[in-house]
Design a protein around this motif. Structure first.
Motif, PDB file in Angstrom:
ATOM      1  N   LEU A 255      14.200  -9.325 -73.800  1.00 18.39           N
ATOM      2  CA  LEU A 255      14.224  -8.902 -75.186  1.00 18.39           C
ATOM      3  C   LEU A 255      12.816  -8.888 -75.755  1.00 18.39           C
ATOM      4  O   LEU A 255      11.986  -9.736 -75.401  1.00 18.39           O
ATOM      5  N   SER A 256      12.574  -7.943 -76.633  1.00 19.21           N
ATOM      6  CA  SER A 256      11.287  -7.867 -77.313  1.00 19.21           C
ATOM      7  C   SER A 256      11.500  -7.845 -78.815  1.00 19.21           C
ATOM      8  O   SER A 256      12.516  -7.356 -79.300  1.00 19.21           O
TER       9      SER A 256
ATOM     10  N   THR B   2      12.734 -17.749 -71.001  1.00 15.69           N
ATOM     11  CA  THR B   2      11.319 -18.005 -71.255  1.00 15.69           C
ATOM     12  C   THR B   2      10.867 -17.183 -72.452  1.00 15.69           C
ATOM     13  O   THR B   2      11.022 -15.959 -72.456  1.00 15.69           O
ATOM     14  N   ILE B   3      10.308 -17.871 -73.427  1.00 19.45           N
ATOM     15  CA  ILE B   3       9.778 -17.194 -74.614  1.00 19.45           C
ATOM     16  C   ILE B   3       8.272 -17.038 -74.453  1.00 19.45           C
ATOM     17  O   ILE B   3       7.599 -17.926 -73.910  1.00 19.45           O
ATOM     18  N   SER B   4       7.750 -15.911 -74.907  1.00 20.51           N
ATOM     19  CA  SER B   4       6.315 -15.666 -74.838  1.00 20.51           C
ATOM     20  C   SER B   4       5.919 -14.797 -76.025  1.00 20.51           C
ATOM     21  O   SER B   4       6.778 -14.229 -76.707  1.00 20.51           O
TER      22      SER B   4
ATOM     23  N   SER C 123       8.557 -12.036 -76.948  1.00 19.80           N
ATOM     24  CA  SER C 123       9.537 -11.651 -75.937  1.00 19.80           C
ATOM     25  C   SER C 123      10.400 -12.831 -75.525  1.00 19.80           C
ATOM     26  O   SER C 123      10.006 -13.992 -75.692  1.00 19.80           O
ATOM     27  N   LEU C 124      11.561 -12.497 -75.000  1.00 19.86           N
ATOM     28  CA  LEU C 124      12.456 -13.515 -74.458  1.00 19.86           C
ATOM     29  C   LEU C 124      12.977 -13.006 -73.121  1.00 19.86           C
ATOM     30  O   LEU C 124      13.767 -12.062 -73.076  1.00 19.86           O
TER      31      LEU C 124
ATOM     32  N   TYR D 249      18.562 -12.547 -82.378  1.00 18.91           N
ATOM     33  CA  TYR D 249      17.671 -12.256 -83.499  1.00 18.91           C
ATOM     34  C   TYR D 249      16.326 -12.952 -83.299  1.00 18.91           C
ATOM     35  O   TYR D 249      16.285 -14.097 -82.847  1.00 18.91           O
ATOM     36  N   CYS D 250      15.262 -12.282 -83.687  1.00 17.88           N
ATOM     37  CA  CYS D 250      13.979 -12.982 -83.766  1.00 17.88           C
ATOM     38  C   CYS D 250      13.684 -13.226 -85.240  1.00 17.88           C
ATOM     39  O   CYS D 250      14.131 -12.479 -86.123  1.00 17.88           O
TER      40      CYS D 250
END
Length: 123
Positions: A20-21, A69-71, A80-81, A95-96
């Motif tokens: 995900l972005s 992993t989140i970055s 990103s996820l 959701y971000c």
């Protein structure tokens, strides 16, 4: 005011992966922690992962630890996820959000949210 737009959701089989972005526009999100939440049908919105403004500190819900992993890329204003080993229980709208205060595991931390992206994991 910042606008957040999530993408990358979809339908995947159990054991699969998705990335995900979250793209921010309107202003930079540099300087703020960013958080991913998710909400499954009939359930409350829950914390998934959080990354500090620098990217140097991360935190994960126990249910996703070791799989997600989140970055972030502050130059590109994106978060990103990476989601691996997906399970049917991961099915939700993701959701971000930009953290402005409070506890990052509580949705009240975050005044700015994207519209969400659907992730569906089939068994």
């Amino acid at each position: 005011q910042v606008q957040l737009v999530e993408s990358g959701g979809g339908l995947v089989q159990a054991g699969g992966s998705l990335r995900l972005s979250c793209a921010a526009s309107g202003r930079t999100v540099f300087g703020f922690g960013m958080v991913w939440f998710r909400q499954a049908p009939g359930k409350e919105r829950e914390f998934v992962a959080r990354i500090s403004w620098s990217g140097g500190n991360t935190a994960y819900a126990d249910s996703v630890k070791g799989r997600f992993t989140i970055s972030r890329d502050n130059a590109k204003n994106t978060v990103s996820l990476q989601m691996n080993s997906l399970k049917p229980d991961d099915t939700a709208v993701y959701y971000c959000a930009e953290q402005r205060g409070g506890s990052y595991y509580d949705p009240s931390c975050c005044p700015y949210w994207g519209q969400g992206t659907q992730v569906t994991v089939s068994s």
